[in-house]
Design a protein around this motif. Structure first.
Motif, mmCIF file in Angstrom:
data_model
loop_
_atom_site.group_PDB
_atom_site.id
_atom_site.type_symbol
_atom_site.label_atom_id
_atom_site.label_comp_id
_atom_site.label_asym_id
_atom_site.label_seq_id
_atom_site.Cartn_x
_atom_site.Cartn_y
_atom_site.Cartn_z
ATOM 1 N N VAL A 110 7.765 -4.916 -1.761
ATOM 2 C CA VAL A 110 7.933 -3.929 -2.824
ATOM 3 C C VAL A 110 6.664 -3.949 -3.681
ATOM 4 O O VAL A 110 6.393 -4.928 -4.376
ATOM 5 C CB VAL A 110 9.177 -4.227 -3.681
ATOM 6 N N VAL A 111 5.885 -2.875 -3.589
ATOM 7 C CA VAL A 111 4.608 -2.783 -4.284
ATOM 8 C C VAL A 111 4.802 -1.980 -5.569
ATOM 9 O O VAL A 111 5.250 -0.833 -5.520
ATOM 10 C CB VAL A 111 3.533 -2.114 -3.400
ATOM 11 N N CYS A 112 4.467 -2.588 -6.703
ATOM 12 C CA CYS A 112 4.631 -1.916 -7.996
ATOM 13 C C CYS A 112 3.317 -1.920 -8.778
ATOM 14 O O CYS A 112 3.306 -2.122 -9.999
ATOM 15 C CB CYS A 112 5.734 -2.582 -8.808
ATOM 16 N N LEU A 113 2.229 -1.693 -8.086
ATOM 17 C CA LEU A 113 0.930 -1.584 -8.734
ATOM 18 C C LEU A 113 0.738 -0.181 -9.280
ATOM 19 O O LEU A 113 1.390 0.769 -8.836
ATOM 20 C CB LEU A 113 -0.181 -1.893 -7.729
ATOM 21 N N LYS A 114 -0.188 -0.041 -10.216
ATOM 22 C CA LYS A 114 -0.544 1.295 -10.684
ATOM 23 C C LYS A 114 -1.441 1.964 -9.656
ATOM 24 O O LYS A 114 -2.136 1.303 -8.882
ATOM 25 C CB LYS A 114 -1.228 1.214 -12.046
ATOM 26 N N SER B 166 -4.156 3.302 -9.916
ATOM 27 C CA SER B 166 -5.567 2.953 -10.066
ATOM 28 C C SER B 166 -5.950 1.769 -9.182
ATOM 29 O O SER B 166 -7.132 1.515 -8.953
ATOM 30 C CB SER B 166 -5.887 2.644 -11.532
ATOM 31 N N SER B 167 -4.954 1.045 -8.665
ATOM 32 C CA SER B 167 -5.196 -0.099 -7.781
ATOM 33 C C SER B 167 -4.864 0.220 -6.330
ATOM 34 O O SER B 167 -4.727 -0.696 -5.509
ATOM 35 C CB SER B 167 -4.368 -1.305 -8.248
ATOM 36 N N LEU B 168 -4.745 1.492 -6.002
ATOM 37 C CA LEU B 168 -4.325 1.879 -4.651
ATOM 38 C C LEU B 168 -5.222 1.273 -3.571
ATOM 39 O O LEU B 168 -4.744 0.795 -2.535
ATOM 40 C CB LEU B 168 -4.290 3.401 -4.521
ATOM 41 N N ASP B 169 -6.529 1.254 -3.786
ATOM 42 C CA ASP B 169 -7.451 0.745 -2.772
ATOM 43 C C ASP B 169 -7.240 -0.736 -2.470
ATOM 44 O O ASP B 169 -7.645 -1.216 -1.399
ATOM 45 C CB ASP B 169 -8.905 0.964 -3.215
ATOM 46 N N ALA B 170 -6.631 -1.457 -3.393
ATOM 47 C CA ALA B 170 -6.427 -2.898 -3.199
ATOM 48 C C ALA B 170 -5.183 -3.218 -2.380
ATOM 49 O O ALA B 170 -5.020 -4.355 -1.911
ATOM 50 C CB ALA B 170 -6.335 -3.597 -4.559
ATOM 51 N N ILE B 171 -4.306 -2.241 -2.196
ATOM 52 C CA ILE B 171 -3.015 -2.507 -1.558
ATOM 53 C C ILE B 171 -3.133 -3.040 -0.133
ATOM 54 O O ILE B 171 -2.492 -4.045 0.205
ATOM 55 C CB ILE B 171 -2.116 -1.257 -1.608
ATOM 56 N N PRO B 172 -3.914 -2.417 0.757
ATOM 57 C CA PRO B 172 -3.942 -2.903 2.150
ATOM 58 C C PRO B 172 -4.268 -4.381 2.279
ATOM 59 O O PRO B 172 -3.577 -5.120 2.988
ATOM 60 C CB PRO B 172 -5.010 -2.023 2.803
ATOM 61 N N GLU B 173 -5.308 -4.838 1.586
ATOM 62 C CA GLU B 173 -5.701 -6.249 1.683
ATOM 63 C C GLU B 173 -4.664 -7.162 1.044
ATOM 64 O O GLU B 173 -4.385 -8.259 1.548
ATOM 65 C CB GLU B 173 -7.057 -6.458 1.018
ATOM 66 N N LEU B 174 -4.067 -6.714 -0.074
ATOM 67 C CA LEU B 174 -3.080 -7.541 -0.763
ATOM 68 C C LEU B 174 -1.836 -7.784 0.082
ATOM 69 O O LEU B 174 -1.313 -8.899 0.120
ATOM 70 C CB LEU B 174 -2.666 -6.879 -2.084
ATOM 71 N N ILE B 175 -1.352 -6.756 0.752
ATOM 72 C CA ILE B 175 -0.067 -6.910 1.441
ATOM 73 C C ILE B 175 -0.217 -7.302 2.906
ATOM 74 O O ILE B 175 0.785 -7.659 3.544
ATOM 75 C CB ILE B 175 0.794 -5.632 1.321
ATOM 76 N N ALA B 176 -1.419 -7.281 3.443
ATOM 77 C CA ALA B 176 -1.609 -7.611 4.861
ATOM 78 C C ALA B 176 -0.984 -8.956 5.253
ATOM 79 O O ALA B 176 -0.342 -9.054 6.309
ATOM 80 C CB ALA B 176 -3.095 -7.578 5.219
ATOM 81 N N PRO B 177 -1.123 -10.026 4.430
ATOM 82 C CA PRO B 177 -0.526 -11.311 4.822
ATOM 83 C C PRO B 177 1.001 -11.306 4.841
ATOM 84 O O PRO B 177 1.613 -12.234 5.375
ATOM 85 C CB PRO B 177 -1.034 -12.283 3.746
ATOM 86 N N LEU B 178 1.606 -10.271 4.272
ATOM 87 C CA LEU B 178 3.067 -10.231 4.130
ATOM 88 C C LEU B 178 3.755 -9.425 5.223
ATOM 89 O O LEU B 178 4.986 -9.364 5.279
ATOM 90 C CB LEU B 178 3.436 -9.627 2.767
ATOM 91 N N LEU B 179 2.969 -8.803 6.091
ATOM 92 C CA LEU B 179 3.514 -7.858 7.058
ATOM 93 C C LEU B 179 3.722 -8.462 8.438
ATOM 94 O O LEU B 179 2.930 -9.285 8.896
ATOM 95 C CB LEU B 179 2.579 -6.647 7.201
ATOM 96 N N ASP B 180 4.794 -8.034 9.081
ATOM 97 C CA ASP B 180 4.919 -8.153 10.529
ATOM 98 C C ASP B 180 5.512 -6.847 11.027
ATOM 99 O O ASP B 180 5.758 -5.922 10.247
ATOM 100 C CB ASP B 180 5.726 -9.384 10.957
ATOM 101 N N GLU B 181 5.734 -6.732 12.308
ATOM 102 C CA GLU B 181 6.112 -5.436 12.877
ATOM 103 C C GLU B 181 7.453 -4.922 12.387
ATOM 104 O O GLU B 181 7.772 -3.740 12.530
ATOM 105 C CB GLU B 181 6.133 -5.519 14.404
ATOM 106 N N ASN B 182 8.254 -5.791 11.755
ATOM 107 C CA ASN B 182 9.573 -5.375 11.262
ATOM 108 C C ASN B 182 9.621 -5.177 9.749
ATOM 109 O O ASN B 182 10.660 -4.809 9.209
ATOM 110 C CB ASN B 182 10.629 -6.406 11.665
#
Length: 366
Positions: A109-113, A115-131
């Motif tokens: 659950v991403v609740c950033l503003k 203005s931080s959209l560009d940071a999202i991919p790198e921030l959440i990458a460690p939290l993802l798997d295919e499901n």
């Protein structure tokens, strides 16, 4: 473990399991808690994350930074709310400063503003798997750039698209008055409706909707599902553009002053009218029928919401007065750009946006 395992194994071999133990294991597995990672644990993230934690159905971890992280780890996370207070004590709070320290999650659950959209991919990458399912609760028309950024990040790691790293990406719209009072302290004073819809998915629409509603079903959160995320984004703009806009363009005033002043109230209504016109042209362009268009009912609902809101400080107004980076591009400028491309005049809205952009430049709030 089952108390009879050792005795049973001693007579049947170390790989054996009794039927009682097998039943307990199956029962435990069926009750396994889903994991939720909250990225951007500010006023909105802490509120919704705490509600998920409160249900007892989820293992919730929070990504926090700075003093907010330090204070929360030391004394706990304290959320006061009109719907019931929540306190997560230090021994129960799972807080992290670095998402690389967190585990993959069933939901992010991403609740950033925005203005931080560009940071999202790198921030959440460690939290993802295919499901993993990702819910991005954010203001503005962000989906096109967000998906593009996440696809580019996935390709940089050798994947064809972000859907090789997660199951679905949802957009979320929070109609809530929630402010961070200080490190470790959040206050929810009004409303709280959370609506969501799918931006991109490798599943079926039915499964995506069911998963979203099931996530919030055990919580004390009112939710609705948007079959068209674009419509949901525009509907939130019907409130954001006039009230976030005017409160900021006026240098930092609260919502009650807007609705009580006859001139500002008329201005808010004019911005609403322009927003609805742009929204419906955009919905038509994307193939939605007239039954999905926004109208007077949506405008009345947003005005009624504001009439009952009291002296609420909008998020962008707070950023201005506290001299923090302001979310301007996706929240304000993007709707104007969309209206221009669609040939819809939005003079009142554009004037507000010009004023807000000028303040952003003057105080360097990027």
């Amino acid at each position: 473990v089952c108390s009879c395992v050792d005795a049973f194994a001693s007579s049947h071999g170390p790989r054996a399991r009794c039927r009682h133990h097998t039943f307990l294991c199956a029962k435990s597995a069926s009750r396994a808690k889903q994991s939720v990672a909250v990225v951007g644990s500010g006023a909105v993230g802490c509120y919704y994350g705490a509600r998920l934690w409160e249900s007892g159905d989820y293992e919730v971890s929070f990504h926090m930074r700075g003093e907010h992280y330090v204070k929360s780890v030391e004394t706990g996370l304290n959320v006061t709310s009109i719907h019931g207070d929540i306190f997560i004590s230090p021994d129960k709070l799972k807080a992290h400063e670095d998402t690389n320290e967190m585990k993959t999650a069933d939901w992010v659950v991403v609740c950033l503003k925005s203005s931080s959209l560009d940071a999202i991919p790198e921030l959440i990458a460690p939290l993802l798997d295919e499901n993993t399912r990702v819910l991005v609760i954010m203001n503005g028309l962000v989906e096109d750039d967000l998906i593009d950024a996440m696809n580019q990040d996935a390709k940089a790691r050798g994947k064809d698209s972000v859907l090789h790293e997660c199951a679905a990406i949802y957009g979320g719209m929070a109609l809530i008055c929630s402010n961070r009072l200080g490190p470790g302290r959040v206050d929810h004073s009004y409303a709280g409706l959370l609506s969501g819809g799918v931006a991109i998915s490798k599943g079926t629409p039915e499964d995506d909707k069911k998963a979203f509603l099931n996530l919030w079903e055990p919580t004390n959160v009112q939710v609705t599902y948007e079959d068209s995320l674009l419509r949901g984004r525009w509907r939130k703009c019907v409130w954001n553009l006039p009230f976030n806009g005017i409160s900021t363009a006026m240098g930092g005033i609260t919502v009650d002053l807007i609705v009580k002043d006859p001139g500002l109230r008329r201005l808010a209504e004019s911005v609403m009218d322009e927003t609805v016109a742009a929204a419906n042209a955009d919905l038509a362009l994307h193939g939605l029928s007239e039954s999905a268009y926004l109208g007077d009912e949506d405008k009345r609902a947003m005005m009624q919401l504001s009439d009952d809101m009291g002296a609420y400080k909008t998020s962008t107004m707070l950023d201005l007065t506290q001299r923090k980076p302001m979310e301007v591009h996706y929240l304000f400028r993007r709707p104007v750009q969309r209206a221009e491309k669609l040939g819809i005049p939005v003079p009142h809205l554009e004037t507000l946006v010009i004023q807000i952009e000028a303040m952003q430049r003057m105080y360097n709030l990027f």
